[in-house]
Design an enzyme around this catalytic site. Structure first.
Site, PDB file in Angstrom:
ATOM      1  N   SER A 111       0.844  -1.192   0.000  1.00  0.00           N
ATOM      2  CA  SER A 111       0.000   0.000   0.000  1.00  0.00           C
ATOM      3  C   SER A 111       0.880   1.244   0.000  1.00  0.00           C
ATOM      4  CB  SER A 111      -0.874  -0.023   1.253  1.00  0.00           C
ATOM      5  OG  SER A 111      -1.390   1.261   1.515  1.00  0.00           O
ATOM      6  N   SER A 112       0.319   2.375  -0.461  1.00  0.00           N
ATOM      7  CA  SER A 112       1.081   3.630  -0.489  1.00  0.00           C
ATOM      8  C   SER A 112       1.463   4.111   0.909  1.00  0.00           C
ATOM      9  CB  SER A 112       0.276   4.717  -1.209  1.00  0.00           C
ATOM     10  OG  SER A 112      -0.989   4.885  -0.612  1.00  0.00           O
ATOM     11  N   CYS A 113       0.833   3.549   1.950  1.00  0.00           N
ATOM     12  CA  CYS A 113       1.152   4.006   3.318  1.00  0.00           C
ATOM     13  C   CYS A 113       2.495   3.474   3.811  1.00  0.00           C
ATOM     14  CB  CYS A 113       0.050   3.637   4.286  1.00  0.00           C
ATOM     15  SG  CYS A 113      -0.044   1.877   4.585  1.00  0.00           S
ATOM     16  N   TYR A 140       0.185  -1.336  10.317  1.00  0.00           N
ATOM     17  CA  TYR A 140      -0.124  -1.944   9.015  1.00  0.00           C
ATOM     18  C   TYR A 140       1.048  -1.738   8.049  1.00  0.00           C
ATOM     19  CZ  TYR A 140      -2.892  -2.106   4.595  1.00  0.00           C
ATOM     20  OH  TYR A 140      -3.391  -2.348   3.344  1.00  0.00           O
ATOM     21  N   LYS A 144       3.454  -4.403   5.979  1.00  0.00           N
ATOM     22  CA  LYS A 144       3.550  -4.378   4.509  1.00  0.00           C
ATOM     23  C   LYS A 144       4.996  -4.196   4.041  1.00  0.00           C
ATOM     24  CE  LYS A 144      -0.687  -5.065   3.403  1.00  0.00           C
ATOM     25  NZ  LYS A 144      -1.037  -6.243   2.607  1.00  0.00           N
ATOM     26  N   HIS A 183     -12.877   2.676   4.060  1.00  0.00           N
ATOM     27  CA  HIS A 183     -12.103   3.824   3.589  1.00  0.00           C
ATOM     28  C   HIS A 183     -13.057   4.962   3.236  1.00  0.00           C
ATOM     29  CE1 HIS A 183      -9.197   0.492   2.852  1.00  0.00           C
ATOM     30  NE2 HIS A 183      -8.354   1.395   3.304  1.00  0.00           N
TER      31      HIS A 183
HETATM   32  N1  LIG Z   1      -8.626  -1.199  -0.282  1.00  0.00           N
HETATM   33  C1  LIG Z   1      -7.650  -0.318  -0.501  1.00  0.00           C
HETATM   34  O1  LIG Z   1      -7.900   0.901  -0.605  1.00  0.00           O
HETATM   35  C2  LIG Z   1      -6.234  -0.777  -0.645  1.00  0.00           C
HETATM   36  C3  LIG Z   1      -5.867  -2.118  -0.547  1.00  0.00           C
HETATM   37  N2  LIG Z   1      -4.546  -2.478  -0.709  1.00  0.00           N
HETATM   38  C4  LIG Z   1      -4.100  -3.858  -0.559  1.00  0.00           C
HETATM   39  O2  LIG Z   1      -4.816  -4.756  -1.380  1.00  0.00           O
HETATM   40  C5  LIG Z   1      -4.957  -6.026  -0.733  1.00  0.00           C
HETATM   41  C6  LIG Z   1      -6.416  -6.404  -0.698  1.00  0.00           C
HETATM   42  O3  LIG Z   1      -7.173  -5.413  -0.035  1.00  0.00           O
HETATM   43  P1  LIG Z   1      -8.772  -5.351  -0.147  1.00  0.00           P
HETATM   44  O4  LIG Z   1      -9.236  -6.225  -1.234  1.00  0.00           O
HETATM   45  O5  LIG Z   1      -9.131  -3.922  -0.142  1.00  0.00           O
HETATM   46  O6  LIG Z   1      -9.217  -5.960   1.259  1.00  0.00           O
HETATM   47  P2  LIG Z   1     -10.578  -6.665   1.662  1.00  0.00           P
HETATM   48  O7  LIG Z   1     -10.753  -6.443   3.119  1.00  0.00           O
HETATM   49  O8  LIG Z   1     -11.671  -6.244   0.744  1.00  0.00           O
HETATM   50  O9  LIG Z   1     -10.290  -8.212   1.395  1.00  0.00           O
HETATM   51  C7  LIG Z   1      -9.288  -8.875   2.080  1.00  0.00           C
HETATM   52  C8  LIG Z   1      -9.508 -10.359   1.987  1.00  0.00           C
HETATM   53  O10 LIG Z   1      -8.472 -10.967   2.762  1.00  0.00           O
HETATM   54  C9  LIG Z   1      -8.976 -12.135   3.327  1.00  0.00           C
HETATM   55  N3  LIG Z   1      -8.349 -12.372   4.637  1.00  0.00           N
HETATM   56  C10 LIG Z   1      -8.222 -11.501   5.656  1.00  0.00           C
HETATM   57  N4  LIG Z   1      -7.653 -12.115   6.720  1.00  0.00           N
HETATM   58  C11 LIG Z   1      -7.437 -13.402   6.342  1.00  0.00           C
HETATM   59  C12 LIG Z   1      -6.893 -14.539   6.995  1.00  0.00           C
HETATM   60  N5  LIG Z   1      -6.460 -14.487   8.265  1.00  0.00           N
HETATM   61  N6  LIG Z   1      -6.844 -15.706   6.307  1.00  0.00           N
HETATM   62  C13 LIG Z   1      -7.293 -15.780   5.029  1.00  0.00           C
HETATM   63  N7  LIG Z   1      -7.796 -14.737   4.353  1.00  0.00           N
HETATM   64  C14 LIG Z   1      -7.880 -13.563   5.008  1.00  0.00           C
HETATM   65  C15 LIG Z   1     -10.477 -11.963   3.514  1.00  0.00           C
HETATM   66  O11 LIG Z   1     -11.066 -13.196   3.186  1.00  0.00           O
HETATM   67  P3  LIG Z   1     -12.587 -13.652   3.612  1.00  0.00           P
HETATM   68  O12 LIG Z   1     -13.494 -12.745   2.876  1.00  0.00           O
HETATM   69  O13 LIG Z   1     -12.672 -15.061   3.152  1.00  0.00           O
HETATM   70  O14 LIG Z   1     -12.677 -13.482   5.097  1.00  0.00           O
HETATM   71  C16 LIG Z   1     -10.832 -10.808   2.564  1.00  0.00           C
HETATM   72  O15 LIG Z   1     -11.727 -11.198   1.552  1.00  0.00           O
HETATM   73  C17 LIG Z   1      -4.333  -5.859   0.653  1.00  0.00           C
HETATM   74  O16 LIG Z   1      -3.027  -6.382   0.657  1.00  0.00           O
HETATM   75  C18 LIG Z   1      -4.284  -4.375   0.852  1.00  0.00           C
HETATM   76  O17 LIG Z   1      -3.205  -4.014   1.658  1.00  0.00           O
HETATM   77  C19 LIG Z   1      -3.596  -1.529  -0.990  1.00  0.00           C
HETATM   78  C20 LIG Z   1      -3.900  -0.217  -1.114  1.00  0.00           C
HETATM   79  C21 LIG Z   1      -5.238   0.263  -0.935  1.00  0.00           C
HETATM   80  C1  LIG Z   2      -5.515   2.772   1.720  1.00  0.00           C
HETATM   81  C2  LIG Z   2      -5.056   3.447   2.980  1.00  0.00           C
HETATM   82  O1  LIG Z   2      -6.175   3.696   3.806  1.00  0.00           O
HETATM   83  C3  LIG Z   2      -5.920   4.223   5.106  1.00  0.00           C
HETATM   84  O2  LIG Z   2      -5.351   5.479   5.051  1.00  0.00           O
HETATM   85  P1  LIG Z   2      -6.181   6.773   4.659  1.00  0.00           P
HETATM   86  O3  LIG Z   2      -5.956   7.101   3.234  1.00  0.00           O
HETATM   87  O4  LIG Z   2      -5.866   7.846   5.622  1.00  0.00           O
HETATM   88  O5  LIG Z   2      -7.667   6.224   4.870  1.00  0.00           O
HETATM   89  P2  LIG Z   2      -9.166   6.629   4.740  1.00  0.00           P
HETATM   90  O6  LIG Z   2      -9.641   6.335   3.382  1.00  0.00           O
HETATM   91  O7  LIG Z   2      -9.892   5.954   5.856  1.00  0.00           O
HETATM   92  O8  LIG Z   2      -9.225   8.212   5.004  1.00  0.00           O
HETATM   93  C4  LIG Z   2      -8.745   9.159   4.079  1.00  0.00           C
HETATM   94  C5  LIG Z   2      -9.079  10.550   4.536  1.00  0.00           C
HETATM   95  O9  LIG Z   2     -10.508  10.725   4.408  1.00  0.00           O
HETATM   96  C6  LIG Z   2     -11.033  11.294   5.611  1.00  0.00           C
HETATM   97  N1  LIG Z   2     -12.442  10.954   5.742  1.00  0.00           N
HETATM   98  C7  LIG Z   2     -13.469  11.854   5.664  1.00  0.00           C
HETATM   99  N2  LIG Z   2     -14.640  11.263   5.900  1.00  0.00           N
HETATM  100  C8  LIG Z   2     -14.361   9.937   6.102  1.00  0.00           C
HETATM  101  C9  LIG Z   2     -15.193   8.842   6.383  1.00  0.00           C
HETATM  102  O10 LIG Z   2     -16.430   8.917   6.504  1.00  0.00           O
HETATM  103  N3  LIG Z   2     -14.571   7.626   6.500  1.00  0.00           N
HETATM  104  C10 LIG Z   2     -13.214   7.480   6.381  1.00  0.00           C
HETATM  105  N4  LIG Z   2     -12.669   6.256   6.499  1.00  0.00           N
HETATM  106  N5  LIG Z   2     -12.404   8.545   6.131  1.00  0.00           N
HETATM  107  C11 LIG Z   2     -12.974   9.747   5.997  1.00  0.00           C
HETATM  108  C12 LIG Z   2     -10.110  10.740   6.680  1.00  0.00           C
HETATM  109  O11 LIG Z   2     -10.219  11.472   7.884  1.00  0.00           O
HETATM  110  C13 LIG Z   2      -8.749  10.856   5.995  1.00  0.00           C
HETATM  111  O12 LIG Z   2      -8.283  12.184   6.093  1.00  0.00           O
HETATM  112  C14 LIG Z   2      -5.056   3.307   5.865  1.00  0.00           C
HETATM  113  O13 LIG Z   2      -5.741   2.142   6.074  1.00  0.00           O
HETATM  114  C15 LIG Z   2      -3.775   3.012   5.127  1.00  0.00           C
HETATM  115  O14 LIG Z   2      -3.118   1.993   5.766  1.00  0.00           O
HETATM  116  C16 LIG Z   2      -3.983   2.691   3.686  1.00  0.00           C
HETATM  117  O15 LIG Z   2      -3.262   1.924   3.092  1.00  0.00           O
END
Ligand SMILES: NC(=O)C1=CN([C@@H]2O[C@H](COP(=O)(O)OP(=O)(O)OC[C@H]3O[C@@H](n4cnc5c(N)ncnc54)[C@H](OP(=O)(O)O)[C@@H]3O)[C@@H](O)[C@H]2O)C=CC1
Ligand SMILES: C[C@H]1O[C@H](OP(=O)(O)OP(=O)(O)OC[C@H]2O[C@@H](n3cnc4c(=O)[nH]c(N)nc43)[C@H](O)[C@@H]2O)[C@@H](O)[C@@H](O)C1=O
Length: 315
Positions: A111-113, A140, A144, A183
């Site tokens: 992730s970008s974080c 987190y 990563k 998010h």
């Molecule tokens: N969403 C975002 O904005 C971003 C996501 N990413 C990365 O992309 C990847 C996927 O994220 P995303 O699809 O959003 O996440 P989700 O939460 O939507 O999905 C994650 C999946 O991981 C599985 N999982 C979690 N814990 C376990 C475990 N202990 N054993 C087996 N499976 C597990 C879950 O399976 P089940 O449903 O079967 O429980 C779930 O479906 C991650 O590595 C994340 O860091 C990176 C940047 C941004």
């Molecule tokens: C993908 C990325 O996602 C996370 O980082 P983040 O970008 O800070 O995440 P976010 O999407 O939750 O928030 C972005 C911004 O938005 C604002 N904000 C406003 N209103 C709402 C609101 O209603 N919900 C949420 N969640 N945020 C809100 C919030 O306060 C912040 O300023 C980490 O998991 C990190 O580990 C990671 O990888």
């Protein structure tokens, strides 16, 4: 690395999630026949013995590692122990077992974080480990970063073809719309839909509205993941994004426009802003031959359509 053979055995870890779901959709469209999937109930990737047995029995050729403990800013800062432990265990178990089972290639998703909170913008891959991390997602991010290191060291010591893609903030069909865990983009989409339906005068937006974020549509990410799997073999993180960002206020205004919500935005300063900006430098992936294709307005419109449909499915 040539294209994956249509009969290749491909394990998509996390197939029910936002990213894993999009990768599976894409692989199925491309005609891949041997997709291997397990829910977390069927295979808890934190369990080393279970993961070893799974890899020995299934012998995947390729692995997309999209399973992780994932959440927005509030979930990350409320449950840091779980975000660190789960993600360390998942990465260590999957990467080590993939090596033991002779997996041809593995794509690890970070992730970008991972980049320092106050790194110069846009974020270049070589800014990794050059400064302190953002506090709200340090746990987190450390997990990563460890996963990237695992891939790189297994490449250096054993010659494993394990690579790491670093997506920016993602959104799209299959996202998590739970208001505490999600998010920002799905959270604001849901809040605006519900406020419009209730004729509510205002919607609450966390923080100051000034942080900048970049958003990539998840089907574009799936396209990038296949591109990386087929064309790229090198150590270190590879950024995946659009190269464009906007403030949270601008995002809220755009979502209100797509949803058709005409009320006010109320900023809640008691909620964290998180990192002020994390814009990806995407020149490395662009030079390799990949760019994103879905603009934010189109992506939000498609996500809204999916959200409304799955919320009240037509029988
Ligand atoms: N969403 C975002 O904005 C971003 C996501 N990413 C990365 O992309 C990847 C996927 O994220 P995303 O699809 O959003 O996440 P989700 O939460 O939507 O999905 C994650 C999946 O991981 C599985 N999982 C979690 N814990 C376990 C475990 N202990 N054993 C087996 N499976 C597990 C879950 O399976 P089940 O449903 O079967 O429980 C779930 O479906 C991650 O590595 C994340 O860091 C990176 C940047 C941004
Ligand atoms: C993908 C990325 O996602 C996370 O980082 P983040 O970008 O800070 O995440 P976010 O999407 O939750 O928030 C972005 C911004 O938005 C604002 N904000 C406003 N209103 C709402 C609101 O209603 N919900 C949420 N969640 N945020 C809100 C919030 O306060 C912040 O300023 C980490 O998991 C990190 O580990 C990671 O990888």
């Amino acid at each position: 690395m040539p294209e994956m053979d249509p009969s290749a055995r491909i394990y998509v870890a996390g197939h029910r999630g936002l990213v894993g779901g999009a990768i599976v959709r894409r692989l199925e469209t491309e005609g891949y026949r041997h997709l291997i999937t397990r829910t977390s109930q069927e295979l808890d990737l934190r369990n080393q013995a279970a993961v070893q047995t799974f890899f020995r029995e299934e012998r995947p050729d390729y692995v997309f590692l999209a399973a992780a403990k994932v959440g927005g800013i509030l979930a990350n800062s409320t449950y840091p122990a779980q975000f660190l432990y789960d993600n360390l265990m998942i990465a260590a178990n999957v990467i080590h077992s993939a090596h033991e089972a002779g997996v041809k290639k593995l794509l690890n998703l970070g992730s970008s974080c991972i980049y320092p909170r106050l790194a110069p913008q846009p974020l270049k891959e070589d800014y990794l480990l050059t400064g302190p991390l953002e506090e709200t997602n340090r746990a987190y991010a450390v997990a990563k970063i460890a996963a990237i290191e695992l891939c790189d060291h297994y490449r250096a010591q054993y010659g494993a073809d394990f690579i790491s893609g670093m997506p920016t903030n993602l959104y799209g069909p299959g996202d998590n719309f739970d208001l505490k865990g999600s998010h920002v983009l799905p959270a604001l989409l849901r809040k605006m839909v519900e406020a419009k339906e209730a004729d509510a005068p205002q919607v609450e937006v966390w923080g100051s509205g000034t942080p900048l974020r970049e958003f990539l549509y998840v089907d574009d990410l799936a396209d990038a993941c296949l591109f990386l799997m087929e064309h790229v073999s090198e150590p270190g993180p590879i950024n995946i994004g659009t190269g464009e960002d906007l403030t949270i206020r601008e995002l809220a205004e755009l979502i209100a426009n797509v949803v058709g919500y005409r009320g006010d935005l109320k900023f809640d300063a008691s909620k964290p802003d998180g990192t002020p900006r994390k814009l990806m430098d995407v020149s490395k992936l662009r030079d390799l031959g990949w760019t994103a294709s879905t603009d934010l307005h189109t992506g939000i419109t498609q996500t809204l359509g999916w959200y409304l449909q799955q919320r009240s499915p037509v029988s």
